[in-house]
Design a protein around this motif. Structure first.
Motif, PDB file in Angstrom:
ATOM      1  N   LYS A 183       0.828  -1.213   0.000  1.00 46.33           N
ATOM      2  CA  LYS A 183       0.000   0.000   0.000  1.00 46.33           C
ATOM      3  C   LYS A 183       0.860   1.260   0.000  1.00 46.33           C
ATOM      4  N   ALA A 184       1.970   1.214   0.726  1.00 44.08           N
ATOM      5  CA  ALA A 184       2.865   2.380   0.770  1.00 44.08           C
ATOM      6  C   ALA A 184       3.466   2.655  -0.607  1.00 44.08           C
ATOM      7  N   ALA A 185       3.733   1.595  -1.353  1.00 44.39           N
ATOM      8  CA  ALA A 185       4.294   1.768  -2.694  1.00 44.39           C
ATOM      9  C   ALA A 185       3.230   2.183  -3.708  1.00 44.39           C
ATOM     10  N   HIS A 186       1.969   1.782  -3.443  1.00 47.46           N
ATOM     11  CA  HIS A 186       0.876   2.081  -4.365  1.00 47.46           C
ATOM     12  C   HIS A 186      -0.333   2.587  -3.563  1.00 47.46           C
ATOM     13  N   PRO A 187      -0.289   3.837  -3.123  1.00 51.02           N
ATOM     14  CA  PRO A 187      -1.332   4.374  -2.233  1.00 51.02           C
ATOM     15  C   PRO A 187      -2.745   4.318  -2.817  1.00 51.02           C
ATOM     16  N   LYS A 188      -2.877   4.321  -4.121  1.00 48.59           N
ATOM     17  CA  LYS A 188      -4.198   4.370  -4.745  1.00 48.59           C
ATOM     18  C   LYS A 188      -4.770   2.985  -5.046  1.00 48.59           C
ATOM     19  N   ALA A 193      -6.766  -5.217  -5.058  1.00 48.66           N
ATOM     20  CA  ALA A 193      -5.559  -5.181  -5.884  1.00 48.66           C
ATOM     21  C   ALA A 193      -4.332  -5.570  -5.070  1.00 48.66           C
ATOM     22  N   ILE A 194      -4.274  -5.098  -3.816  1.00 52.59           N
ATOM     23  CA  ILE A 194      -3.145  -5.424  -2.938  1.00 52.59           C
ATOM     24  C   ILE A 194      -3.138  -6.918  -2.633  1.00 52.59           C
ATOM     25  N   LYS A 195      -4.302  -7.461  -2.340  1.00 55.47           N
ATOM     26  CA  LYS A 195      -4.380  -8.896  -2.058  1.00 55.47           C
ATOM     27  C   LYS A 195      -3.983  -9.702  -3.283  1.00 55.47           C
ATOM     28  N   SER A 196      -4.415  -9.262  -4.449  1.00 50.50           N
ATOM     29  CA  SER A 196      -4.055  -9.933  -5.691  1.00 50.50           C
ATOM     30  C   SER A 196      -2.542  -9.939  -5.873  1.00 50.50           C
ATOM     31  N   ALA A 197      -1.917  -8.794  -5.635  1.00 50.55           N
ATOM     32  CA  ALA A 197      -0.467  -8.690  -5.791  1.00 50.55           C
ATOM     33  C   ALA A 197       0.258  -9.657  -4.862  1.00 50.55           C
ATOM     34  N   LEU A 198      -0.209  -9.772  -3.638  1.00 53.45           N
ATOM     35  CA  LEU A 198       0.407 -10.684  -2.674  1.00 53.45           C
ATOM     36  C   LEU A 198       0.210 -12.141  -3.078  1.00 53.45           C
ATOM     37  N   MET A 199      -0.990 -12.467  -3.559  1.00 50.85           N
ATOM     38  CA  MET A 199      -1.298 -13.857  -3.887  1.00 50.85           C
ATOM     39  C   MET A 199      -0.592 -14.321  -5.153  1.00 50.85           C
ATOM     40  N   THR A 200      -0.572 -13.488  -6.178  1.00 48.03           N
ATOM     41  CA  THR A 200      -0.046 -13.929  -7.476  1.00 48.03           C
ATOM     42  C   THR A 200       1.473 -13.933  -7.542  1.00 48.03           C
ATOM     43  N   THR A 201       2.139 -13.351  -6.545  1.00 48.08           N
ATOM     44  CA  THR A 201       3.601 -13.333  -6.529  1.00 48.08           C
ATOM     45  C   THR A 201       4.171 -14.196  -5.407  1.00 48.08           C
ATOM     46  N   ALA A 202       3.320 -14.941  -4.724  1.00 45.51           N
ATOM     47  CA  ALA A 202       3.757 -15.738  -3.574  1.00 45.51           C
ATOM     48  C   ALA A 202       4.678 -16.882  -4.000  1.00 45.51           C
TER      49      ALA A 202
END
Length: 409
Positions: A183-188, A193-202
Protein backbone atom coordinates in the motif's frame (compact mmCIF):
# COMPACT_ATOMS: atom_id res chain seq x y z
CA UNK A 1 19.29 -36.75 19.78
CA UNK A 2 17.50 -33.66 18.47
CA UNK A 3 14.27 -32.33 19.95
CA UNK A 4 12.00 -29.33 19.48
CA UNK A 5 11.10 -26.68 22.07
CA UNK A 6 11.72 -23.08 23.06
CA UNK A 7 14.23 -23.84 25.80
CA UNK A 8 16.00 -20.99 27.58
CA UNK A 9 16.94 -22.99 30.69
CA UNK A 10 20.67 -23.70 30.54
CA UNK A 11 21.77 -26.89 32.28
CA UNK A 12 25.35 -26.03 31.22
CA UNK A 13 25.80 -29.44 29.67
CA UNK A 14 25.52 -31.17 33.05
CA UNK A 15 24.07 -34.66 33.03
CA UNK A 16 21.29 -35.56 35.46
CA UNK A 17 19.73 -38.91 36.42
CA UNK A 18 17.08 -39.92 33.88
CA UNK A 19 13.84 -41.64 34.90
CA UNK A 20 10.74 -42.83 33.05
CA UNK A 21 7.58 -41.13 34.32
CA UNK A 22 5.90 -44.52 34.63
CA UNK A 23 8.44 -45.47 37.32
CA UNK A 24 7.56 -42.41 39.41
CA UNK A 25 3.84 -42.80 40.08
CA UNK A 26 2.34 -40.97 43.05
CA UNK A 27 0.37 -43.92 44.42
CA UNK A 28 -0.87 -41.89 47.40
CA UNK A 29 -2.64 -39.58 44.96
CA UNK A 30 -4.26 -42.52 43.17
CA UNK A 31 -1.93 -42.44 40.18
CA UNK A 32 -0.49 -45.48 38.44
CA UNK A 33 2.31 -46.01 35.94
CA UNK A 34 0.00 -45.38 32.95
CA UNK A 35 -1.02 -41.97 34.28
CA UNK A 36 2.42 -40.97 35.56
CA UNK A 37 4.00 -41.96 32.23
CA UNK A 38 2.20 -38.88 30.87
CA UNK A 39 3.74 -36.75 33.66
CA UNK A 40 0.47 -35.13 34.74
CA UNK A 41 0.53 -32.62 37.58
CA UNK A 42 -0.11 -34.39 40.88
CA UNK A 43 0.63 -37.82 39.42
CA UNK A 44 4.37 -37.71 40.02
CA UNK A 45 6.27 -39.07 43.02
CA UNK A 46 8.49 -36.19 44.15
CA UNK A 47 10.81 -38.58 46.06
CA UNK A 48 11.73 -40.24 42.77
CA UNK A 49 11.54 -37.21 40.46
CA UNK A 50 13.47 -34.65 42.50
CA UNK A 51 16.73 -33.63 40.82
CA UNK A 52 16.10 -35.79 37.76
CA UNK A 53 15.17 -35.42 34.10
CA UNK A 54 11.92 -37.27 33.40
CA UNK A 55 10.94 -39.04 30.18
CA UNK A 56 7.22 -38.52 29.46
CA UNK A 57 5.17 -40.47 26.90
CA UNK A 58 3.30 -37.44 25.57
CA UNK A 59 3.26 -33.66 25.65
CA UNK A 60 2.13 -31.85 28.78
CA UNK A 61 2.76 -28.37 30.11
CA UNK A 62 5.69 -29.48 32.28
CA UNK A 63 4.02 -28.48 35.55
CA UNK A 64 3.86 -32.08 36.77
CA UNK A 65 7.65 -32.39 36.68
CA UNK A 66 8.18 -28.89 38.04
CA UNK A 67 5.89 -29.40 41.04
CA UNK A 68 7.71 -32.65 41.83
CA UNK A 69 11.07 -30.80 41.84
CA UNK A 70 12.29 -32.34 38.60
CA UNK A 71 15.11 -30.73 36.63
CA UNK A 72 13.77 -31.23 33.13
CA UNK A 73 11.50 -33.23 30.85
CA UNK A 74 11.91 -35.19 27.63
CA UNK A 75 8.50 -35.56 25.98
CA UNK A 76 7.74 -37.95 23.13
CA UNK A 77 5.18 -36.99 20.51
CA UNK A 78 5.03 -37.18 16.71
CA UNK A 79 1.93 -35.06 16.14
CA UNK A 80 3.54 -31.66 16.73
CA UNK A 81 6.68 -31.60 14.60
CA UNK A 82 6.55 -28.14 13.02
CA UNK A 83 6.17 -25.76 15.96
CA UNK A 84 7.88 -25.37 19.30
CA UNK A 85 6.36 -24.75 22.73
CA UNK A 86 7.68 -22.92 25.78
CA UNK A 87 7.82 -24.82 29.06
CA UNK A 88 8.41 -23.68 32.66
CA UNK A 89 11.54 -25.84 32.95
CA UNK A 90 14.21 -27.27 30.69
CA UNK A 91 12.32 -29.48 28.23
CA UNK A 92 12.39 -30.85 24.71
CA UNK A 93 9.93 -32.74 22.51
CA UNK A 94 11.19 -35.71 20.49
CA UNK A 95 9.44 -38.12 18.13
CA UNK A 96 7.75 -41.24 19.47
CA UNK A 97 10.38 -43.31 17.65
CA UNK A 98 13.18 -41.52 19.47
CA UNK A 99 11.10 -41.80 22.63
CA UNK A 100 11.21 -45.59 22.31
CA UNK A 101 14.98 -45.37 22.05
CA UNK A 102 15.11 -43.30 25.24
CA UNK A 103 12.86 -45.77 27.04
CA UNK A 104 15.00 -48.71 25.85
CA UNK A 105 18.08 -46.87 27.12
CA UNK A 106 16.48 -46.30 30.54
CA UNK A 107 15.46 -49.96 30.86
CA UNK A 108 18.82 -51.34 29.74
CA UNK A 109 21.07 -49.04 31.76
CA UNK A 110 21.71 -49.29 35.50
CA UNK A 111 22.18 -45.54 36.01
CA UNK A 112 20.78 -43.69 32.97
CA UNK A 113 21.64 -40.00 32.61
CA UNK A 114 20.71 -37.19 30.24
CA UNK A 115 21.02 -33.46 29.67
CA UNK A 116 19.03 -30.90 27.67
CA UNK A 117 20.88 -28.21 25.77
CA UNK A 118 19.73 -24.64 25.20
CA UNK A 119 17.71 -24.40 22.01
CA UNK A 120 19.22 -23.42 18.68
CA UNK A 121 17.45 -21.77 15.73
CA UNK A 122 16.27 -24.23 13.10
CA UNK A 123 15.20 -22.76 9.75
CA UNK A 124 12.46 -24.56 7.81
CA UNK A 125 11.49 -22.59 4.72
CA UNK A 126 8.82 -25.15 3.81
CA UNK A 127 6.84 -24.98 7.05
CA UNK A 128 3.09 -25.50 6.62
CA UNK A 129 0.71 -22.55 6.62
CA UNK A 130 -2.92 -21.63 6.08
CA UNK A 131 -4.94 -20.06 3.04
CA UNK A 132 -5.62 -17.68 1.16
CA UNK A 133 -2.03 -16.71 1.61
CA UNK A 134 0.65 -17.86 3.98
CA UNK A 135 3.08 -15.84 6.06
CA UNK A 136 5.72 -16.64 8.70
CA UNK A 137 3.92 -18.08 11.70
CA UNK A 138 6.12 -20.81 13.18
CA UNK A 139 8.44 -20.08 16.13
CA UNK A 140 8.23 -16.28 15.81
CA UNK A 141 9.96 -13.93 18.24
CA UNK A 142 7.41 -11.32 19.32
CA UNK A 143 6.62 -8.87 22.12
CA UNK A 144 4.92 -10.47 25.11
CA UNK A 145 2.91 -9.10 28.01
CA UNK A 146 5.11 -9.21 31.14
CA UNK A 147 2.10 -10.17 33.26
CA UNK A 148 1.23 -13.21 31.12
CA UNK A 149 2.78 -16.65 31.73
CA UNK A 150 5.61 -17.17 29.19
CA UNK A 151 4.96 -20.89 28.81
CA UNK A 152 1.93 -23.17 28.41
CA UNK A 153 1.83 -23.64 32.20
CA UNK A 154 -0.65 -21.03 33.49
CA UNK A 155 1.09 -21.05 36.88
CA UNK A 156 4.47 -20.11 35.40
CA UNK A 157 5.42 -16.95 37.33
CA UNK A 158 8.28 -15.79 35.12
CA UNK A 159 7.96 -12.39 33.45
CA UNK A 160 9.35 -11.79 29.95
CA UNK A 161 9.05 -8.99 27.39
CA UNK A 162 9.52 -11.27 24.37
CA UNK A 163 8.48 -14.82 23.59
CA UNK A 164 8.62 -17.34 20.75
CA UNK A 165 5.17 -18.53 19.69
CA UNK A 166 3.41 -20.00 16.66
CA UNK A 167 0.07 -19.74 14.92
CA UNK A 168 -2.09 -17.35 12.95
CA UNK A 169 -1.56 -14.72 15.65
CA UNK A 170 2.00 -14.54 14.35
CA UNK A 171 1.35 -14.95 10.61
CA UNK A 172 -1.43 -12.33 10.54
CA UNK A 173 0.88 -9.41 11.51
CA UNK A 174 3.32 -10.51 8.82
CA UNK A 175 0.56 -10.56 6.19
CA UNK A 176 -0.76 -7.20 7.39
CA UNK A 177 2.70 -5.71 7.31
CA UNK A 178 3.25 -7.00 3.77
CA UNK A 179 -0.07 -5.47 2.70
CA UNK A 180 0.91 -2.14 4.27
CA UNK A 181 4.25 -2.33 2.46
CA UNK A 182 2.49 -2.76 -0.90
CA UNK A 183 0.00 0.00 0.00
CA UNK A 184 2.87 2.38 0.77
CA UNK A 185 4.29 1.77 -2.69
CA UNK A 186 0.88 2.08 -4.37
CA UNK A 187 -1.33 4.37 -2.23
CA UNK A 188 -4.20 4.37 -4.74
CA UNK A 189 -4.52 0.61 -5.03
CA UNK A 190 -7.67 -1.03 -3.67
CA UNK A 191 -7.58 -3.75 -1.01
CA UNK A 192 -8.48 -6.29 -3.71
CA UNK A 193 -5.56 -5.18 -5.88
CA UNK A 194 -3.14 -5.42 -2.94
CA UNK A 195 -4.38 -8.90 -2.06
CA UNK A 196 -4.05 -9.93 -5.69
CA UNK A 197 -0.47 -8.69 -5.79
CA UNK A 198 0.41 -10.68 -2.67
CA UNK A 199 -1.30 -13.86 -3.89
CA UNK A 200 -0.05 -13.93 -7.48
CA UNK A 201 3.60 -13.33 -6.53
CA UNK A 202 3.76 -15.74 -3.57
CA UNK A 203 6.39 -18.44 -3.29
CA UNK A 204 4.92 -21.72 -4.51
CA UNK A 205 5.05 -24.27 -1.67
CA UNK A 206 5.89 -27.95 -1.81
CA UNK A 207 2.63 -29.90 -2.32
CA UNK A 208 4.16 -32.93 -0.56
CA UNK A 209 4.07 -30.99 2.72
CA UNK A 210 0.30 -31.21 3.10
CA UNK A 211 -2.40 -33.50 1.71
CA UNK A 212 -4.88 -30.63 1.29
CA UNK A 213 -2.55 -28.60 -0.93
CA UNK A 214 -3.92 -25.07 -1.56
CA UNK A 215 -6.64 -25.66 1.06
CA UNK A 216 -3.75 -25.85 3.50
CA UNK A 217 -1.40 -23.12 2.28
CA UNK A 218 -3.36 -20.96 -0.16
CA UNK A 219 -1.52 -19.38 -3.09
CA UNK A 220 1.79 -19.75 -1.30
CA UNK A 221 4.16 -17.90 1.00
CA UNK A 222 4.21 -14.10 0.82
CA UNK A 223 6.99 -12.40 -1.10
CA UNK A 224 6.57 -8.65 -0.36
CA UNK A 225 9.42 -7.57 -2.65
CA UNK A 226 7.81 -9.16 -5.70
CA UNK A 227 4.32 -8.07 -4.62
CA UNK A 228 5.31 -4.43 -5.14
CA UNK A 229 5.76 -5.16 -8.86
CA UNK A 230 3.20 -7.87 -9.75
CA UNK A 231 2.76 -6.83 -13.39
CA UNK A 232 -0.99 -7.49 -13.36
CA UNK A 233 -3.65 -7.43 -10.66
CA UNK A 234 -7.13 -8.92 -10.34
CA UNK A 235 -9.08 -5.94 -9.02
CA UNK A 236 -12.63 -6.05 -7.63
CA UNK A 237 -15.17 -3.49 -6.47
CA UNK A 238 -17.80 -3.49 -3.74
CA UNK A 239 -20.41 -4.26 -6.40
CA UNK A 240 -18.46 -7.39 -7.40
CA UNK A 241 -18.54 -8.68 -3.84
CA UNK A 242 -22.23 -7.81 -3.43
CA UNK A 243 -22.95 -9.91 -6.52
CA UNK A 244 -20.79 -12.70 -5.08
CA UNK A 245 -22.64 -12.69 -1.75
CA UNK A 246 -25.98 -12.80 -3.53
CA UNK A 247 -24.76 -15.81 -5.48
CA UNK A 248 -23.82 -17.39 -2.16
CA UNK A 249 -27.42 -17.18 -0.97
CA UNK A 250 -27.47 -13.88 0.91
CA UNK A 251 -30.74 -11.98 0.66
CA UNK A 252 -31.25 -8.23 0.82
CA UNK A 253 -31.68 -8.27 4.62
CA UNK A 254 -28.50 -10.21 5.37
CA UNK A 255 -26.62 -8.33 2.66
CA UNK A 256 -27.28 -4.99 4.37
CA UNK A 257 -25.74 -6.36 7.58
CA UNK A 258 -22.51 -6.98 5.67
CA UNK A 259 -22.33 -3.79 3.60
CA UNK A 260 -23.83 -1.39 6.14
CA UNK A 261 -25.63 0.22 3.22
CA UNK A 262 -29.45 0.25 3.24
CA UNK A 263 -29.47 0.58 -0.53
CA UNK A 264 -27.77 -2.81 -1.01
CA UNK A 265 -29.94 -5.30 -2.83
CA UNK A 266 -29.54 -8.62 -4.62
CA UNK A 267 -32.10 -7.60 -7.22
CA UNK A 268 -32.68 -10.45 -9.63
CA UNK A 269 -29.45 -12.29 -8.77
CA UNK A 270 -30.17 -15.90 -7.85
CA UNK A 271 -27.96 -18.26 -5.80
CA UNK A 272 -25.52 -20.30 -7.87
CA UNK A 273 -21.92 -20.68 -8.85
CA UNK A 274 -20.06 -17.41 -8.40
CA UNK A 275 -17.27 -18.24 -10.82
CA UNK A 276 -17.19 -14.71 -12.20
CA UNK A 277 -15.88 -13.06 -9.02
CA UNK A 278 -12.64 -11.39 -10.14
CA UNK A 279 -10.55 -13.30 -7.63
CA UNK A 280 -6.89 -14.37 -8.06
CA UNK A 281 -7.70 -18.08 -7.67
CA UNK A 282 -9.93 -20.68 -9.31
CA UNK A 283 -11.85 -23.25 -7.26
CA UNK A 284 -14.05 -25.93 -8.81
CA UNK A 285 -16.28 -28.14 -6.64
CA UNK A 286 -17.64 -31.14 -8.56
CA UNK A 287 -20.51 -33.25 -7.24
CA UNK A 288 -19.68 -36.95 -7.04
CA UNK A 289 -20.33 -38.65 -10.36
CA UNK A 290 -20.52 -35.43 -12.37
CA UNK A 291 -18.24 -34.28 -15.18
CA UNK A 292 -15.62 -31.61 -14.69
CA UNK A 293 -17.17 -28.62 -16.43
CA UNK A 294 -16.70 -24.94 -15.63
CA UNK A 295 -15.93 -21.59 -17.23
CA UNK A 296 -14.27 -18.85 -15.19
CA UNK A 297 -14.08 -15.25 -16.40
CA UNK A 298 -11.39 -12.89 -15.12
CA UNK A 299 -10.20 -9.34 -15.80
CA UNK A 300 -6.65 -8.19 -15.13
CA UNK A 301 -5.36 -4.64 -14.85
CA UNK A 302 -1.92 -3.73 -16.15
CA UNK A 303 0.22 -2.20 -13.40
CA UNK A 304 3.57 -2.94 -15.07
CA UNK A 305 5.10 -1.80 -18.33
CA UNK A 306 2.86 0.33 -20.58
CA UNK A 307 3.70 -1.91 -23.52
CA UNK A 308 3.62 -5.57 -22.62
CA UNK A 309 2.23 -8.85 -23.87
CA UNK A 310 1.26 -11.69 -21.55
CA UNK A 311 0.98 -15.31 -22.63
CA UNK A 312 -1.46 -17.44 -20.63
CA UNK A 313 -0.82 -21.07 -19.76
CA UNK A 314 -3.13 -23.17 -17.60
CA UNK A 315 -3.13 -26.77 -16.42
CA UNK A 316 -4.87 -29.13 -14.00
CA UNK A 317 -4.68 -32.92 -13.52
CA UNK A 318 -7.47 -35.17 -14.88
CA UNK A 319 -8.89 -32.36 -17.02
CA UNK A 320 -8.51 -30.24 -20.13
CA UNK A 321 -7.91 -26.53 -19.54
CA UNK A 322 -8.15 -23.93 -22.28
CA UNK A 323 -7.86 -20.14 -22.11
CA UNK A 324 -9.47 -17.61 -24.46
CA UNK A 325 -7.73 -15.49 -25.55
CA UNK A 326 -4.35 -17.05 -24.83
CA UNK A 327 -2.51 -13.74 -25.31
CA UNK A 328 -3.16 -10.32 -23.74
CA UNK A 329 -1.47 -7.19 -25.10
CA UNK A 330 -1.39 -3.95 -23.12
CA UNK A 331 -0.48 -0.46 -24.31
CA UNK A 332 -1.02 1.59 -21.15
CA UNK A 333 -0.80 1.34 -17.38
CA UNK A 334 -4.27 0.83 -15.94
CA UNK A 335 -5.56 -0.86 -19.09
CA UNK A 336 -7.85 -3.84 -18.46
CA UNK A 337 -8.13 -7.09 -20.40
CA UNK A 338 -10.44 -10.06 -19.85
CA UNK A 339 -10.04 -13.77 -20.48
CA UNK A 340 -11.97 -16.98 -19.85
CA UNK A 341 -10.68 -20.28 -18.45
CA UNK A 342 -12.61 -23.40 -19.46
CA UNK A 343 -12.06 -26.57 -17.44
CA UNK A 344 -13.51 -29.88 -18.61
CA UNK A 345 -13.01 -33.54 -17.88
CA UNK A 346 -14.61 -36.93 -17.23
CA UNK A 347 -16.94 -37.72 -14.32
CA UNK A 348 -15.11 -38.00 -10.98
CA UNK A 349 -16.07 -39.22 -7.52
CA UNK A 350 -14.40 -39.22 -4.11
CA UNK A 351 -11.48 -37.29 -5.53
CA UNK A 352 -9.09 -35.52 -3.13
CA UNK A 353 -8.12 -31.99 -4.10
CA UNK A 354 -6.01 -31.80 -7.25
CA UNK A 355 -3.87 -28.80 -7.90
CA UNK A 356 -3.17 -26.83 -11.07
CA UNK A 357 -2.56 -23.21 -11.96
CA UNK A 358 -3.19 -20.38 -14.40
CA UNK A 359 -0.03 -18.46 -15.29
CA UNK A 360 0.32 -15.17 -17.17
CA UNK A 361 3.88 -14.34 -18.20
CA UNK A 362 5.50 -11.50 -20.14
CA UNK A 363 9.13 -12.52 -19.78
CA UNK A 364 9.54 -10.38 -16.66
CA UNK A 365 6.56 -11.14 -14.45
CA UNK A 366 4.91 -14.44 -13.59
CA UNK A 367 1.33 -13.86 -12.44
CA UNK A 368 0.25 -17.17 -10.91
CA UNK A 369 -3.22 -18.14 -9.69
CA UNK A 370 -3.96 -21.59 -8.24
CA UNK A 371 -6.59 -23.77 -9.91
CA UNK A 372 -8.00 -26.53 -7.71
CA UNK A 373 -10.60 -29.23 -8.36
CA UNK A 374 -12.26 -31.30 -5.65
CA UNK A 375 -15.41 -33.39 -5.18
CA UNK A 376 -18.40 -32.81 -2.90
CA UNK A 377 -21.45 -34.86 -2.00
CA UNK A 378 -24.38 -34.69 -4.44
CA UNK A 379 -26.73 -31.87 -3.53
CA UNK A 380 -24.27 -30.31 -1.10
CA UNK A 381 -23.84 -26.55 -0.91
CA UNK A 382 -20.82 -25.45 -2.87
CA UNK A 383 -19.68 -21.93 -2.03
CA UNK A 384 -17.34 -20.80 -4.78
CA UNK A 385 -13.87 -19.54 -3.93
CA UNK A 386 -14.14 -20.85 -0.40
CA UNK A 387 -13.04 -23.89 1.49
CA UNK A 388 -15.63 -26.60 2.21
CA UNK A 389 -16.35 -26.74 5.89
CA UNK A 390 -15.03 -29.79 7.72
CA UNK A 391 -16.42 -30.44 11.17
CA UNK A 392 -14.01 -32.53 13.26
CA UNK A 393 -15.44 -35.27 15.44
CA UNK A 394 -13.72 -36.38 18.63
CA UNK A 395 -14.06 -39.81 20.17
CA UNK A 396 -12.77 -41.13 23.47
CA UNK A 397 -11.96 -39.63 26.83
CA UNK A 398 -11.24 -35.92 27.10
CA UNK A 399 -9.11 -36.48 30.22
CA UNK A 400 -5.88 -37.21 28.41
CA UNK A 401 -4.48 -38.67 25.23
CA UNK A 402 -1.40 -40.83 25.10
CA UNK A 403 0.27 -38.65 22.51
CA UNK A 404 -1.73 -35.47 22.90
CA UNK A 405 -0.90 -31.96 24.02
CA UNK A 406 -2.02 -30.38 27.28
CA UNK A 407 -3.34 -33.65 28.64
CA UNK A 408 -4.89 -32.27 31.79
CA UNK A 409 -8.11 -30.23 31.86
Amino acid sequence: MQGLSVNNFDLNGKSYPLIWGGDAANFSAGANSVISSQCFDGAMNSYKVKGKIVFCEGIGDGSGILSADGVGAIMADSLFTDSAFSFPLSATVITTEDGQRVLDYIRSTENPVATILVGETDKDVMAPYIPDLTAPGVDILAAWSPVAPPSIDFEDTRSVEYNIISGTSMSCPHASGAAAYVKAAHPKWSAAAIKSALMTTAHVLDPKKHDELEFAYGSGHINPLKAVKPGLVFDATEADYVHFLCKQGYNTTTLKLITGDNSSSCGRTKPGRAWDLNYPSFSLAVEDGQKIDAVFTRTVTNVGSPNSTYYIHAYAPYSRVSVTPSTLSFYAVGEKKSFAVKVSGPPISQQPIVSGAVLLTDGVHVVRSPLVIYTILPGAAYPSNSIPEKRPSFKGSSLYHGNGILGRN
